[in-house]
Design an enzyme around this catalytic site. Structure first.
Site, PDB file in Angstrom:
ATOM      1  N   LEU A   6      10.232 -21.598  -4.138  1.00  0.00           N
ATOM      2  CA  LEU A   6       9.456 -20.332  -3.583  1.00  0.00           C
ATOM      3  C   LEU A   6       8.366 -20.158  -4.390  1.00  0.00           C
ATOM      4  O   LEU A   6       8.162 -20.260  -5.537  1.00  0.00           O
ATOM      5  CB  LEU A   6      10.149 -19.108  -3.490  1.00  0.00           C
ATOM      6  CG  LEU A   6       9.225 -17.677  -3.274  1.00  0.00           C
ATOM      7  CD1 LEU A   6       9.041 -17.779  -1.755  1.00  0.00           C
ATOM      8  CD2 LEU A   6      10.284 -16.470  -3.522  1.00  0.00           C
TER       9      LEU A   6
ATOM     10  N   ASP B 148       0.932  -1.047  -0.105  1.00  0.00           N
ATOM     11  CA  ASP B 148      -0.100  -0.051   0.074  1.00  0.00           C
ATOM     12  C   ASP B 148       1.025   1.221   0.072  1.00  0.00           C
ATOM     13  O   ASP B 148       2.094   1.262   0.754  1.00  0.00           O
ATOM     14  CB  ASP B 148      -1.089  -0.237   1.255  1.00  0.00           C
ATOM     15  CG  ASP B 148      -2.181   0.870   1.106  1.00  0.00           C
ATOM     16  OD1 ASP B 148      -2.373   1.527   0.102  1.00  0.00           O
ATOM     17  OD2 ASP B 148      -2.868   0.958   1.900  1.00  0.00           O
TER      18      ASP B 148
ATOM     19  N   HIS C 100       3.095   3.025  -8.812  1.00  0.00           N
ATOM     20  CA  HIS C 100       2.990   1.607  -9.410  1.00  0.00           C
ATOM     21  C   HIS C 100       4.534   0.951  -9.685  1.00  0.00           C
ATOM     22  O   HIS C 100       4.900  -0.242  -9.504  1.00  0.00           O
ATOM     23  CB  HIS C 100       1.983   1.404 -10.022  1.00  0.00           C
ATOM     24  CG  HIS C 100       0.758   1.755  -9.465  1.00  0.00           C
ATOM     25  ND1 HIS C 100       0.356   1.596  -8.115  1.00  0.00           N
ATOM     26  CD2 HIS C 100      -0.378   2.451  -9.861  1.00  0.00           C
ATOM     27  CE1 HIS C 100      -0.959   1.828  -7.862  1.00  0.00           C
ATOM     28  NE2 HIS C 100      -1.375   2.625  -8.963  1.00  0.00           N
TER      29      HIS C 100
HETATM   30  C1  FPP Z   1      -1.400   0.150  -3.636  1.00  0.00           C
HETATM   31  O1  FPP Z   1      -1.008   1.363  -3.841  1.00  0.00           O
HETATM   32  C2  FPP Z   1      -0.881  -0.654  -4.835  1.00  0.00           C
HETATM   33  C3  FPP Z   1      -1.575  -1.358  -5.343  1.00  0.00           C
HETATM   34  C4  FPP Z   1      -2.985  -1.843  -5.044  1.00  0.00           C
HETATM   35  C5  FPP Z   1      -1.200  -2.048  -6.731  1.00  0.00           C
HETATM   36  C6  FPP Z   1       0.017  -2.794  -6.842  1.00  0.00           C
HETATM   37  C7  FPP Z   1      -0.047  -3.520  -8.107  1.00  0.00           C
HETATM   38  C8  FPP Z   1       1.122  -3.414  -8.947  1.00  0.00           C
HETATM   39  C9  FPP Z   1       2.302  -2.756  -8.671  1.00  0.00           C
HETATM   40  C10 FPP Z   1       0.890  -4.031 -10.341  1.00  0.00           C
HETATM   41  C11 FPP Z   1       2.234  -4.986 -10.618  1.00  0.00           C
HETATM   42  C12 FPP Z   1       1.862  -6.178 -10.105  1.00  0.00           C
HETATM   43  C13 FPP Z   1       2.851  -7.094 -10.239  1.00  0.00           C
HETATM   44  C14 FPP Z   1       2.465  -8.433  -9.471  1.00  0.00           C
HETATM   45  C15 FPP Z   1       4.111  -6.767 -11.173  1.00  0.00           C
HETATM   46  P1  FPP Z   1      -2.089   2.542  -3.731  1.00  0.00           P
HETATM   47  O2  FPP Z   1      -2.177   2.863  -5.059  1.00  0.00           O
HETATM   48  O3  FPP Z   1      -3.376   1.907  -2.863  1.00  0.00           O
HETATM   49  O4  FPP Z   1      -1.558   3.688  -2.949  1.00  0.00           O
HETATM   50  P2  FPP Z   1      -2.258   4.863  -2.284  1.00  0.00           P
HETATM   51  O5  FPP Z   1      -2.945   3.979  -1.000  1.00  0.00           O
HETATM   52  O6  FPP Z   1      -1.178   5.679  -1.822  1.00  0.00           O
HETATM   53  O7  FPP Z   1      -3.174   5.657  -3.093  1.00  0.00           O
END
Ligand code: FPP
Length: 262
Positions: free
Chosen positions: A146, A35, A52
Site C-alpha cells: 500500500l 476536514d 487533530h
Molecule cells: C482538517 O481539519 C485537518 C487538518 C488540515 C490537519 C490534519 C493533519 C493532522 C491530523 C496531522 C497529522 C498528520 C498525519 C499524517 C499523522 P480542520 O482543522 O480544517 O477542521 P475545521 O475545518 O473544522 O476547522
C-alpha cells in the site's frame, strides 16, 4: 456528488457493509481531504488540537482498512500551503503530531508493507519534521503493498508549477524537445509520479470543494462528499463511501457502464 445511501444501507453493520463490497471493483487509489477536526473539537468545548489528535486515529483506521481491502494507494491531505496561515501554536502542534505518528507507526508501516511518502514543498517544514519524514520514506522505500502518501505544505497549482520548471530545465539541457512535452511528460514530473490517478476523492465535513488538492490527478476521479467530520470518519463511513463509488458509472468521456477499476 455525494451520497445517495438508502436507509436500508444506513441500517447495516460494518461487517455487512464489508460483505456487500465487490472486491473486483475497488478503487486502486483513494484520495482524502480530511476536514472538520476543528469543528469536532469545538463541538466538545475542547482545544482544536484535540480534534487533530482524534483525526490521527481516523488516519490509522482508514490506512488499516485500505491495507485489509487491498487498495493500492491512499493519499491524504494533511497540510496545505494555506495552512501556514493558521496560528503558530496550531501549525507546530500539527507537525508534532506528524512526528509522533511516524515515531509510533514506522514499525507497523513496515510490518504491513506500507510505503510512506510525502508530496509538497517539504523544505518548508521544520528541520525535525523533515528528518522524521525522510527516515520513514527511506525505511519503507522498498515496500509496495500500500502506498500511503501524505500531502504536506502541498498545493496543486504549486505542484504543476514545479513540474513545468523541471520540464523547462530538461528543455534547456537539451534532453527534451518542446514538441515532446505532452500529458504523459507532465504527469511524469508531478510529485505523484509513479502512482495511478485517484479513482475516488473523499472530502469530509460537508465542504464540497477540491481546495487545490491534486488538481491534475483528479481529472476523472469520482467525488464523494460526506457531512461526517474527519475524526468520526472510520471504517464504517469508509465502506459507505466505497459502496457509493461502486454504484457509479465511470465513463472517462466515453460510453461505458458500471464502475471499473481501470
Ligand atoms: C482538517 O481539519 C485537518 C487538518 C488540515 C490537519 C490534519 C493533519 C493532522 C491530523 C496531522 C497529522 C498528520 C498525519 C499524517 C499523522 P480542520 O482543522 O480544517 O477542521 P475545521 O475545518 O473544522 O476547522
Amino acid at each position: 456528488m455525494s451520497t445517495n445511501q438508502s436507509s436500508a444501507i444506513d441500517q447495516l453493520s460494518t461487517e455487512d457493509l464489508g460483505a456487500k463490497l465487490n472486491p473486483n471493483l475497488l478503487p486502486k487509489h483513494v484520495a482524502i481531504i480530511m476536514d472538520g477536526n476543528g469543528r469536532w473539537a469545538e463541538a466538545r468545548y475542547l482545544p482544536r488540537i484535540a480534534g487533530h489528535r482524534e483525526g490521527v486515529k481516523s488516519i490509522r483506521e482508514i490506512t488499516q482498512a485500505c491495507s485489509d481491502l487491498g487498495i493500492q494507494a491512499l493519499t491524504i491531505y494533511a497540510f496545505s500551503h494555506e495552512n501556514w496561515n493558521r496560528p503558530a501554536h496550531e501549525t507546530s502542534a500539527l507537525m508534532n503530531l506528524l512526528e509522533d505518528f511516524l515515531a509510533e507507526e514506522s514499525r507497523k508501516l513496515i510490518e504491513h508493507g506500507i510505503r510512506f511518502r510525502t508530496i509538497g514543498r517539504i523544505k518548508n517544514l521544520p528541520a525535525s519534521t523533515i528528518q522524521r519524514v525522510h527516515e520513514a520514506e527511506q525505511a519503507t522505500a522498498h515496500l509496495d503493498r500500500l502506498h500511503l502518501t501524505v500531502a504536506l505544505s502541498y498545493g496543486g497549482r504549486a505542484e504543476i508549477v514545479d513540474a513545468v520548471r523541471e520540464i523547462l530545465r530538461d528543455v534547456q539541457k537539451g534532453t527534451l524537445q518542446p514538441d515532446e512535452v505532452d500529458e504523459a511528460v507532465l504527469q511524469q514530473h508531478l510529485y505523484t509520479q509513479g502512482l495511478p490517478d485517484p479513482d475516488l476523492l473523499i472530502r469530509t465535513s460537508g465542504e464540497t470543494r477540491i481546495s487545490n488538492f491534486l488538481l491534475w490527478q483528479l481529472a476523472y476521479a469520482e467525488l464523494y462528499f460526506t457531512p461526517t467530520l474527519w475524526p468520526d470518519f472510520r471504517r464504517h463511513e469508509f465502506l459507505l463511501a466505497l459502496l457509493d463509488y461502486q454504484g457509479r458509472e465511470r465513463r472517462f468521456g466515453r460510453v461505458l457502464s458500471r464502475t471499473t477499476s481501470s
